[in-house]
Scaffold this motif. Structure first.
Motif, short mmCIF file in Angstrom:
data_model
loop_
_atom_site.label_atom_id
_atom_site.label_comp_id
_atom_site.label_asym_id
_atom_site.label_seq_id
_atom_site.Cartn_x
_atom_site.Cartn_y
_atom_site.Cartn_z
N ALA A 115 0.82 -1.21 0.00
CA ALA A 115 0.00 0.00 0.00
C ALA A 115 0.86 1.27 0.00
O ALA A 115 0.39 2.33 -0.38
CB ALA A 115 -0.92 0.00 1.22
N PHE A 116 2.12 1.15 0.40
CA PHE A 116 3.02 2.31 0.49
C PHE A 116 4.05 2.35 -0.64
O PHE A 116 5.00 3.12 -0.58
CB PHE A 116 3.72 2.32 1.85
CG PHE A 116 2.75 2.40 3.00
CD1 PHE A 116 2.15 3.60 3.33
CD2 PHE A 116 2.43 1.27 3.72
CE1 PHE A 116 1.24 3.68 4.38
CE2 PHE A 116 1.53 1.34 4.77
CZ PHE A 116 0.93 2.55 5.10
N HIS A 117 3.88 1.54 -1.67
CA HIS A 117 4.85 1.49 -2.77
C HIS A 117 4.65 2.58 -3.81
O HIS A 117 5.55 2.86 -4.59
CB HIS A 117 4.80 0.12 -3.45
CG HIS A 117 5.28 -0.99 -2.58
ND1 HIS A 117 5.29 -2.29 -2.99
CD2 HIS A 117 5.77 -1.02 -1.31
CE1 HIS A 117 5.75 -3.07 -2.02
NE2 HIS A 117 6.04 -2.30 -0.99
N LYS A 118 3.48 3.19 -3.86
CA LYS A 118 3.19 4.17 -4.91
C LYS A 118 4.20 5.31 -4.99
O LYS A 118 4.64 5.66 -6.09
CB LYS A 118 1.77 4.72 -4.76
CG LYS A 118 1.36 5.61 -5.91
CD LYS A 118 -0.07 6.03 -5.84
CE LYS A 118 -0.41 6.88 -7.06
NZ LYS A 118 -1.81 7.26 -7.05
N PRO A 119 4.65 5.92 -3.88
CA PRO A 119 5.65 6.98 -3.98
C PRO A 119 6.96 6.51 -4.63
O PRO A 119 7.61 7.26 -5.36
CB PRO A 119 5.88 7.42 -2.54
CG PRO A 119 4.65 7.01 -1.81
CD PRO A 119 4.16 5.78 -2.51
N LEU A 120 7.32 5.26 -4.39
CA LEU A 120 8.53 4.72 -5.01
C LEU A 120 8.34 4.59 -6.53
O LEU A 120 9.24 4.93 -7.30
CB LEU A 120 8.87 3.35 -4.41
CG LEU A 120 9.26 3.34 -2.94
CD1 LEU A 120 9.31 1.92 -2.40
CD2 LEU A 120 10.59 4.03 -2.72
N LEU A 121 7.19 4.14 -6.94
CA LEU A 121 6.91 3.99 -8.37
C LEU A 121 6.83 5.35 -9.06
O LEU A 121 7.32 5.52 -10.18
CB LEU A 121 5.62 3.19 -8.57
CG LEU A 121 5.65 1.76 -8.02
CD1 LEU A 121 4.26 1.14 -8.04
CD2 LEU A 121 6.65 0.90 -8.79
N VAL A 122 6.24 6.33 -8.39
CA VAL A 122 6.15 7.68 -8.94
C VAL A 122 7.54 8.29 -9.09
O VAL A 122 7.80 9.06 -10.02
CB VAL A 122 5.24 8.57 -8.06
CG1 VAL A 122 5.33 10.03 -8.45
CG2 VAL A 122 3.81 8.08 -8.14
N ALA A 123 8.47 7.92 -8.22
CA ALA A 123 9.84 8.45 -8.25
C ALA A 123 10.67 7.86 -9.39
O ALA A 123 11.80 8.27 -9.61
CB ALA A 123 10.54 8.20 -6.92
N GLY A 124 10.12 6.89 -10.12
CA GLY A 124 10.85 6.31 -11.25
C GLY A 124 11.33 4.90 -11.03
O GLY A 124 12.06 4.34 -11.86
N ILE A 125 10.94 4.30 -9.94
CA ILE A 125 11.31 2.90 -9.67
C ILE A 125 10.34 2.02 -10.44
O ILE A 125 9.13 2.25 -10.43
CB ILE A 125 11.30 2.63 -8.16
CG1 ILE A 125 12.42 3.44 -7.49
CG2 ILE A 125 11.42 1.15 -7.87
CD1 ILE A 125 12.42 3.42 -5.99
N ASP A 126 10.88 1.01 -11.12
CA ASP A 126 10.07 0.18 -12.00
C ASP A 126 9.42 -1.01 -11.30
O ASP A 126 8.37 -1.48 -11.72
CB ASP A 126 10.93 -0.33 -13.17
CG ASP A 126 11.48 0.84 -13.96
OD1 ASP A 126 10.69 1.52 -14.62
OD2 ASP A 126 12.70 1.08 -13.89
N ALA A 127 10.08 -1.53 -10.26
CA ALA A 127 9.54 -2.67 -9.52
C ALA A 127 9.94 -2.54 -8.06
O ALA A 127 11.06 -2.11 -7.75
CB ALA A 127 10.07 -3.98 -10.10
N VAL A 128 9.03 -2.92 -7.19
CA VAL A 128 9.28 -2.88 -5.75
C VAL A 128 9.05 -4.27 -5.19
O VAL A 128 8.00 -4.87 -5.43
CB VAL A 128 8.35 -1.87 -5.04
CG1 VAL A 128 8.65 -1.82 -3.55
CG2 VAL A 128 8.48 -0.49 -5.67
N LEU A 129 10.05 -4.79 -4.49
CA LEU A 129 9.92 -6.09 -3.84
C LEU A 129 9.93 -5.89 -2.34
O LEU A 129 10.81 -5.21 -1.81
CB LEU A 129 11.08 -7.01 -4.25
CG LEU A 129 11.15 -7.40 -5.72
CD1 LEU A 129 12.40 -8.23 -5.99
CD2 LEU A 129 9.90 -8.16 -6.13
N GLU A 130 8.95 -6.48 -1.68
CA GLU A 130 8.85 -6.36 -0.23
C GLU A 130 9.77 -7.37 0.44
O GLU A 130 9.79 -8.55 0.09
CB GLU A 130 7.40 -6.59 0.18
CG GLU A 130 7.11 -6.22 1.61
CD GLU A 130 5.63 -6.31 1.93
OE1 GLU A 130 5.32 -6.49 3.12
OE2 GLU A 130 4.80 -6.19 1.02
N LYS A 131 10.56 -6.89 1.40
CA LYS A 131 11.47 -7.76 2.15
C LYS A 131 10.66 -8.62 3.10
O LYS A 131 9.60 -8.19 3.56
CB LYS A 131 12.46 -6.91 2.96
CG LYS A 131 13.42 -6.13 2.12
CD LYS A 131 14.31 -5.31 3.03
CE LYS A 131 15.31 -4.48 2.24
NZ LYS A 131 16.14 -3.68 3.13
#
Length: 158
Positions: free
Chosen positions: A84-100
């Motif tokens: 739910a908190f990944h959107k700012p990372l994606l908006v910043a130009g990150i293409d994929a987010v993996l949760e630890k």
């Protein structure tokens, strides 16, 4: 890649041995940026938990930097935050987010998925270029030769 050098080594070794990627690790944002100015890469893996250089700030800086050898690379962030908190990372130009916690297999599958699209496009472009220059057919772009800088490997200063 992570604040834990041993885990970074495991992830890096898996990308090299199981994925055929070349991996270079960096403990500081400045050395990573210097490397990216001289060496084109396919994917950058960032740890969002490095307090000295959060992944969101580093991604914004990389996406806006016009002095890099190539700006056509994917960024993967490893984070402890929930989806739910990944959107700012994606908006910043990150293409994929993996949760630890991230397993080596999860990271490899993510990178393969990101690079696959680029690899297909590169083969199609090679085909068009080679037909025009009357060379032999296209040479498939393999994974070997891709460089993946891993940022955040260093130990924190005490």
């Amino acid at each position: 890649m992570t604040r834990n050098p041993a885990f970074s080594a495991i992830l890096g070794r898996s990308l090299e041995q199981d994925g055929g990627y070349r991996v270079v690790s960096f403990a500081g944002a400045e050395t990573l940026t210097t490397f990216l100015r001289i060496a084109p890469v396919d994917v950058v893996v960032l740890d969002s938990d490095v307090p000295e250089a959060p992944a969101i700030d580093l991604a914004r800086g990389l996406r806006g930097n016009h002095k890099l050898a190539t700006r056509a690379f994917e960024i993967v962030a490893l984070t402890r935050t929930a989806a739910a908190f990944h959107k700012p990372l994606l908006v910043a130009g990150i293409d994929a987010v993996l949760e630890k916690p991230v397993t080596p297999q999860q990271l490899l599958e993510c990178i393969d998925g990101l690079v696959e699209v680029e690899r297909v496009a590169a083969v199609q472009q090679q085909s068009v270029t080679r037909v025009r220059s009357r060379e032999l057919g296209p040479v498939p772009a393999g994974r070997v030769g891709n460089v993946i800088p891993l940022f955040g490997e260093g130990r924190t200063q005490r």
